[in-house]
Write a protein that holds these residues in place. Structure first.
Motif, short mmCIF file in Angstrom:
data_model
loop_
_atom_site.label_atom_id
_atom_site.label_comp_id
_atom_site.label_asym_id
_atom_site.label_seq_id
_atom_site.Cartn_x
_atom_site.Cartn_y
_atom_site.Cartn_z
N LEU A 188 0.80 -1.22 0.00
CA LEU A 188 0.00 0.00 0.00
C LEU A 188 0.84 1.27 0.00
CD1 LEU A 188 -2.50 -1.12 2.78
CD2 LEU A 188 -2.86 -1.26 0.30
N GLY A 189 2.08 1.18 0.50
CA GLY A 189 2.89 2.36 0.69
C GLY A 189 3.06 3.19 -0.57
N PRO A 190 3.14 4.52 -0.41
CA PRO A 190 3.24 5.28 0.83
C PRO A 190 1.92 5.52 1.55
CG PRO A 190 3.34 6.77 -1.03
CD PRO A 190 3.31 5.39 -1.61
N ALA A 191 0.83 4.95 1.06
CA ALA A 191 -0.42 5.03 1.81
C ALA A 191 -0.36 4.05 2.98
CB ALA A 191 -1.61 4.70 0.91
N THR A 192 -1.22 4.25 3.95
CA THR A 192 -1.37 3.31 5.06
C THR A 192 -2.84 2.98 5.20
OG1 THR A 192 -1.53 5.10 6.69
CG2 THR A 192 0.65 4.17 6.29
N ALA A 193 -3.12 1.79 5.69
CA ALA A 193 -4.51 1.37 5.87
C ALA A 193 -5.17 2.22 6.96
CB ALA A 193 -4.57 -0.11 6.25
N PRO A 194 -6.46 2.50 6.83
CA PRO A 194 -7.14 3.29 7.87
C PRO A 194 -6.95 2.67 9.25
CG PRO A 194 -8.56 3.03 5.95
CD PRO A 194 -7.35 2.15 5.72
N GLY A 195 -6.48 3.48 10.19
CA GLY A 195 -6.28 3.01 11.55
C GLY A 195 -4.93 2.39 11.81
N SER A 196 -4.10 2.23 10.77
CA SER A 196 -2.81 1.56 10.93
C SER A 196 -1.68 2.56 11.12
CB SER A 196 -2.51 0.70 9.71
OG SER A 196 -1.18 0.21 9.75
N GLY A 197 -0.74 2.20 12.01
CA GLY A 197 0.49 2.97 12.17
C GLY A 197 1.69 2.23 11.62
N VAL A 198 1.49 1.10 10.91
CA VAL A 198 2.51 0.26 10.29
C VAL A 198 3.35 -0.47 11.35
CG1 VAL A 198 4.50 0.14 8.74
CG2 VAL A 198 2.58 1.67 8.20
N PHE A 199 3.87 0.25 12.34
CA PHE A 199 4.64 -0.40 13.40
C PHE A 199 3.73 -1.33 14.21
CE2 PHE A 199 7.10 3.44 12.57
CZ PHE A 199 8.42 2.96 12.61
N LYS A 200 4.31 -2.39 14.71
CA LYS A 200 3.56 -3.38 15.46
C LYS A 200 2.93 -2.76 16.71
CE LYS A 200 4.12 -7.97 17.58
NZ LYS A 200 5.10 -9.06 17.87
N GLY A 201 1.63 -2.92 16.85
CA GLY A 201 0.93 -2.44 18.04
C GLY A 201 0.65 -0.95 18.06
N ILE A 202 0.97 -0.24 16.98
CA ILE A 202 0.69 1.20 16.91
C ILE A 202 -0.46 1.43 15.93
CG2 ILE A 202 1.58 3.45 16.19
CD1 ILE A 202 4.25 2.70 17.33
N HIS A 203 -1.42 2.20 16.38
CA HIS A 203 -2.62 2.46 15.59
C HIS A 203 -2.81 3.95 15.41
CE1 HIS A 203 -3.53 -1.73 16.57
NE2 HIS A 203 -3.29 -1.41 17.83
N GLU A 204 -3.68 4.28 14.49
CA GLU A 204 -4.05 5.68 14.28
C GLU A 204 -5.56 5.78 14.43
OE1 GLU A 204 -2.95 9.31 11.22
OE2 GLU A 204 -2.98 7.28 10.46
N VAL A 205 -6.02 6.78 15.18
CA VAL A 205 -7.45 7.05 15.20
C VAL A 205 -7.82 7.42 13.76
CG1 VAL A 205 -9.30 8.53 16.07
CG2 VAL A 205 -7.44 7.83 17.59
N PRO A 206 -8.68 6.66 13.09
CA PRO A 206 -8.99 6.98 11.69
C PRO A 206 -9.71 8.31 11.57
CG PRO A 206 -9.69 4.74 12.26
CD PRO A 206 -9.37 5.43 13.55
N PRO A 207 -9.65 8.94 10.40
CA PRO A 207 -10.43 10.15 10.20
C PRO A 207 -11.90 9.91 10.54
CG PRO A 207 -8.95 9.80 8.35
CD PRO A 207 -8.86 8.58 9.20
N ALA A 208 -12.51 10.91 11.18
CA ALA A 208 -13.94 10.87 11.53
C ALA A 208 -14.27 9.81 12.58
CB ALA A 208 -14.79 10.66 10.28
N TYR A 209 -13.31 9.49 13.43
CA TYR A 209 -13.54 8.55 14.54
C TYR A 209 -13.23 9.23 15.86
CZ TYR A 209 -14.22 4.14 11.98
OH TYR A 209 -14.72 3.13 11.21
N PHE A 210 -13.84 8.71 16.93
CA PHE A 210 -13.43 9.08 18.28
C PHE A 210 -13.13 7.81 19.06
CE2 PHE A 210 -18.12 8.88 18.92
CZ PHE A 210 -18.20 8.02 20.01
#
Length: 613
Positions: A188-210
């Motif tokens: 997918l790179g340089p894109a990342t999957a919604p909610g993914s931080g690529v590093f193991k165990g690291i996440h991203e709050v996806p857009p439009a989420y709480f």
């Protein structure tokens, strides 16, 4: 704009670990060079770095507010563009305000409406609120993902921050990339999957989420997405509606107590923003400053193509003259462009869009010498159909992400150890999973059905990646860049424009062109879409080939474990021509692929990444 950091643990007393939150907060000093603040309590530690844009005294953070005996603490990165509308509504509800910052309005909005406040906000944001009485921490991110927010769970601890490096400043989090992360990186790179931080165990709050966390629960929930609605407007009605929404979005984003300028490429999108902004400045007796970027000797080597039909600089100068702006052109040197590939990785904490990132990094650094706020034209192409994949049937009906159609070519450069990664399966899963989320109307034609899919894919993937790029490259230079086309009202409206309206006149961005026709010169309205910026000088290709050659000859280079050396050697020896298909988007072909691999190698070393193969 700012940076936020936090550590929450409802089980243990973490107040004595203040040095850790101080260290985490310090990683954000470029995002917030003007001020620093902290909040310490037994179970919640907050850190904040501030770039002062509005109300230097009244916007200090962490911000505290007590209402009816209940105490709240806010840390916030962003800007609200409907602050005064919200302030009036909150005053009517009985709230009073000590200053004029949007920070205080945001906190009051959360106190009044809780999670429902997100339905009322028009802006770009990532924030966290600690409700002491309810024992609740509430994190949220803006609808389109303009502002970042990463988090990780380690035992009973929730650790979060504006950047991945902020999490690494906590001793419980290590830079580990497993096979899932590597699959994502090369699929997918340089894109990342919604909610993914690529590093193991690291996440991203996806857009439009709480994310809402209590001592007993953790809830991650989507609060907004484009919805399917009928649109029966005539072309004239749609032109007027779009023009009104666009003008309002730009004018709302001109607020601030610090100097403001616009990016101006000479394309339709940045020219439209510049025209509205210049008119607003002129009404107050001011002259708008505009900036564009070019490369050394670029005019000598330009060749027209489907993706790049015309050079840009002459158009930026024409638009500046038309709008009576004071224009600046920043000329980048190619060696500096290559050197900044590493700066761009540190800004993203991940490999990115190669020189497309590094050029923006350098550009923002130049602008920051004189300005704190800039407006830019990202998102118009995704919303109004500016890319070739909206106009050519072979791209429209490609059964995959249209900006990443050559996954097999990606697989071919991987080492034998990575050939077992399910690159194609990863892409297929993410693509189909996104399609399942697309809202539709009944009885859509085959083409309208597919167009709605394409626009949704672009909003949730391609647009988010470009917004990530814009935020990281600008904020690493302490520059706040606003994106009027990312106004959620424009997104919702554009998502429901029938294709016949959106592509009025059979042109890409046809309706947007008509909406801009009364504020722009005809020649700019009619100009074909051109990706920006891009270097055409072969010296850049020479530089990245030389640097990749050095990596191939270095037995200790960490990249060599991941690539097929013979395949990459062939790309180097042919100066990129052996890899003809774009790696991503429109511009990342052979030389940019090599630059991406340079970034991967630097990333592995700089972050001391532990690979779990």
């Amino acid at each position: 704009m700012c940076g936020i950091a936090g550590w929450v643990n409802f089980t243990d007393n973490i107040e004595e670990n203040q040095q850790i939150i101080l260290h985490m907060t310090d990683t954000l000093k470029e995002r917030g060079p003007d001020a620093e603040g902290h909040y310490f309590s037994p179970h919640v530690l907050f850190g904040h770095r501030r770039l002062i844009v509005v109300d230097a005294e009244g916007g200090k953070q962490p911000m505290h507010k007590t209402v009816n005996g209940k105490h709240y603490v806010l840390i916030y990165n962003g800007e609200l563009y409907n602050t005064e509308d919200l302030r009036r509504e909150l005053i009517a509800c009985g709230f009073s305000f000590d200053a004029y910052s949007d920070t205080e309005v945001l906190l009051a909005a959360y106190i009044r409406w809780g999670a429902d406040c997100l339905q009322k906000l028009n802006g770009i944001f990532a924030f966290a609120v600690w409700d002491e009485m309810a024992q609740t921490v509430f994190l949220a991110r803006d609808p389109l993902g303009v502002k970042p927010l990463f988090y990780a769970w380690r035992g009973n601890s929730l650790i979060f921050g504006s950047e991945i490096k902020t999490l690494f400043a906590h001793p419980a989090i290590q830079p580990v990339v497993d096979r899932d992360g590597l699959t994502e990186l090369f699929a997918l790179g340089p894109a990342t999957a919604p909610g993914s931080g690529v590093f193991k165990g690291i996440h991203e709050v996806p857009p439009a989420y709480f994310l809402k966390v209590t001592p007993d629960t953790s809830l991650l929930r989507e609060y907004w997405k484009p919805t399917a609605e009928e649109n029966h407007e005539t072309e004239a009605e749609a032109v007027e509606h779009l023009r009104s929404l666009f003008t309002d979005a730009v004018e709302r984003q001109l607020v601030g107590d610090v100097p403001l300028c616009t990016f101006l490429s000479g394309g339709l999108d940045s020219s439209g923003i510049t025209a509205v902004a210049a008119r607003a400045f002129a009404s107050h007796g001011k002259t708008l400053e505009t900036y564009s970027i070019d490369y050394t000797d670029n005019d000598k080597y330009f060749k027209a193509s489907l993706f790049q039909p015309t050079p840009d600089q002459v158009w930026a100068e024409k638009m500046s003259k038309f709008s009576k702006t004071h224009h600046h052109t920043y000329i980048e040197r190619h060696a500096a462009l290559a050197d900044a590939l590493e700066n761009a990785v540190v800004a993203r904490d991940l490999p990115g869009m190669a020189d497309i990132d590094s050029s923006l990094y350098l550009f923002c650094g130049e602008i920051r010498k004189n300005y704190v706020i800039a407006l830019s034209g990202e998102c118009a192409d995704e919303l109004f159909g500016g890319y070739p994949w909206y106009m050519h049937d072979d791209m429209i009906y490609a059964d995959t992400f249209p900006w990443s159609r050559f996954v097999g070519d990606r697989c071919a450069i991987l080492s034998p150890a990575l050939q077992t990664l399910d690159i194609e399966g990863c892409v297929r899963h993410q693509y189909l999973d996104t399609l399942r989320q697309v809202p539709h109307l009944e009885n859509e034609s085959r083409r309208d059905f597919r167009m709605r899919e394409l626009f949704y894919l672009n909003i949730k993937w391609f647009m988010v990646n470009l917004l990530n790029r814009k935020d990281r490259m600008s904020m690493s230079n302490s520059l706040e860049v606003r994106v009027p086309f990312a106004d959620y009202r424009l997104v919702q409206y554009a998502f429901n424009l029938p294709s016949a309206l959106k592509f009025a006149g059979g042109r890409e961005k046809g309706l947007l062109r008509l909406a801009m026709s009364d504020i722009l010169p005809k020649e700019i309205v009619e100009r074909k879409k051109s990706p920006y910026p891009k270097t055409h000088n072969p010296v850049y290709t020479d530089i990245v080939c030389q640097r990749m050659d050095a990596i191939l000859k270095d037995p200790n280079a960490p990249l060599l474990e991941l690539i097929d050396r013979k395949k990459v050697r062939e790309i180097v020896d042919t100066r990129g021509t052996a890899y003809k298909s774009p790696w991503f988007g429109q511009l990342m072909t052979g030389p940019q692929l090599l630059a991406y691999l340079l970034q991967v190698n630097f990333w592995l070393k700089q972050y001391n990444i532990q690979l779990e193969l």
